[in-house]
Scaffold this motif. Structure first.
Motif, mmCIF file in Angstrom:
data_model
loop_
_atom_site.group_PDB
_atom_site.id
_atom_site.type_symbol
_atom_site.label_atom_id
_atom_site.label_comp_id
_atom_site.label_asym_id
_atom_site.label_seq_id
_atom_site.Cartn_x
_atom_site.Cartn_y
_atom_site.Cartn_z
ATOM 1 N N HIS A 165 33.117 34.323 35.043
ATOM 2 C CA HIS A 165 32.245 34.046 35.485
ATOM 3 C C HIS A 165 31.864 32.881 36.342
ATOM 4 N N VAL A 166 32.103 31.651 36.523
ATOM 5 C CA VAL A 166 31.704 31.060 36.943
ATOM 6 C C VAL A 166 32.761 31.169 38.961
ATOM 7 N N ARG A 167 33.981 32.328 38.266
ATOM 8 C CA ARG A 167 34.825 32.245 39.352
ATOM 9 C C ARG A 167 34.373 33.532 40.181
ATOM 10 N N ARG A 168 33.270 34.671 39.545
ATOM 11 C CA ARG A 168 32.604 35.322 40.874
ATOM 12 C C ARG A 168 31.104 35.243 40.726
ATOM 13 N N TRP A 169 30.380 33.631 40.648
ATOM 14 C CA TRP A 169 29.755 33.417 41.182
ATOM 15 C C TRP A 169 29.909 32.462 42.056
ATOM 16 N N ARG B 197 25.849 32.327 32.352
ATOM 17 C CA ARG B 197 26.774 32.830 30.874
ATOM 18 C C ARG B 197 26.541 33.986 31.366
ATOM 19 N N GLY B 198 27.128 34.489 32.357
ATOM 20 C CA GLY B 198 27.772 35.990 32.694
ATOM 21 C C GLY B 198 27.118 36.992 31.904
ATOM 22 N N ASP B 199 27.842 38.613 31.739
ATOM 23 C CA ASP B 199 27.346 39.444 31.266
ATOM 24 C C ASP B 199 27.472 39.346 30.016
ATOM 25 N N ALA B 200 26.120 40.788 30.096
ATOM 26 C CA ALA B 200 26.394 41.085 28.773
ATOM 27 C C ALA B 200 26.528 42.653 27.968
ATOM 28 N N ALA B 201 26.610 43.708 26.920
ATOM 29 C CA ALA B 201 26.518 44.479 26.622
ATOM 30 C C ALA B 201 25.300 44.604 25.693
ATOM 31 N N MET C 107 28.133 38.606 24.585
ATOM 32 C CA MET C 107 28.785 38.823 25.904
ATOM 33 C C MET C 107 29.916 39.299 26.230
ATOM 34 N N LEU C 108 30.133 39.463 27.569
ATOM 35 C CA LEU C 108 31.361 39.948 28.093
ATOM 36 C C LEU C 108 32.497 38.513 27.892
ATOM 37 N N ASP C 109 33.662 38.974 28.242
ATOM 38 C CA ASP C 109 34.844 37.462 27.720
ATOM 39 C C ASP C 109 35.715 38.161 28.602
ATOM 40 N N GLY C 110 35.263 38.168 29.863
ATOM 41 C CA GLY C 110 36.579 38.466 31.006
ATOM 42 C C GLY C 110 36.689 40.310 30.568
#
Length: 220
Positions: free
Chosen positions: A23-27, A75-79, A116-119
């Motif tokens: 999530h940090v790399r994507r941001w 915090r990254g994405d979630a489902a 939360m997604l974990d990659g």
């Protein structure tokens, strides 16, 4: 790539893990592409075990030559999933979890199963979370999940996007009985789902102190 600095209290040993967190790399990639990004200061990080979880940062960033608000919470994405159980001779049921939620100081919060997604991907994350929060005996497959929507709940402060799925499952009376008040959760992440309840089919956006859960509302 902009200069990436870390607050003094963050150990050097965490630098690479923070840089490489999905999530940090994507941001960083998106922000550097879409804005004039000069520098990023990682102010704090929360770990889930050894995994980089929440990241609070401050950025020197401009849009069309003007500074814009500089803080972001990653915090990254979630489902999440609205799961309807169908059992012959019984009313349809909606699966809910009940767990303590520290950020809102609510000890018994009813919500749709979520995580939360974990990659990974949204659908695979949802299957994993259903196994953890409901149980491995829930007869749900990737093909059963229909994505209803994907939204940003708080884009003014947080990067999180939430995908909401829907599935209808035919189940036995025995499974219905086993699910009622089942204790679940990932002990390694200190999750304490006090129960995984099935409720008569109704709005999943239950009210707590006069407020409703956005994930539940988005599934309507």
């Amino acid at each position: 790539m902009p200069l990436l600095r870390f607050a003094d209290h963050i150990p050097d040993a965490l630098y690479n893990a923070i840089r490489n967190a999905p999530h940090v790399r994507r941001w960083l990639d998106h922000t550097a592409t879409r804005f004039d990004l000069h520098e990023v200061l990682i102010r704090d990080v929360g770990l889930f075990g050894e995994r980089v979880g929440f990241v609070f940062l401050e950025a020197d960033v401009r849009h069309e030559g003007k500074r814009i608000p500089k803080y972001a919470f990653l915090r990254g994405d979630a489902a999440a999933a609205l799961i309807v159980l169908r059992c012959e001779g019984e009313p349809d049921r909606t699966l809910l979890t009940c767990e303590p939620r520290l950020p809102i100081a609510y000890p018994n919060f009813l919500s749709l199963p979520a995580g939360m997604l974990d990659g990974g991907e949204f659908a695979s994350t949802m299957l994993r979370e259903l196994g953890e929060e409901i149980g491995a005996d829930l007869p749900v497959k990737a093909d059963d999940l229909i994505e209803l929507t994907r939204y940003w709940p708080s884009p003014g402060g947080c990067d999180e996007a939430v995908a909401v799925f829907y599935a209808e499952l035919d189940v036995s009376p025995e499974l219905i009985a086993k699910l009622d008040n089942r204790a679940t959760g990932n002990a390694a992440e200190h999750e304490e789902h006090s129960c995984a309840r099935h409720q008569a089919r109704r709005s999943p956006a239950y009210r707590h102190d006069g407020r409703q859960n956005a994930v539940g509302l988005s599934s309507l």
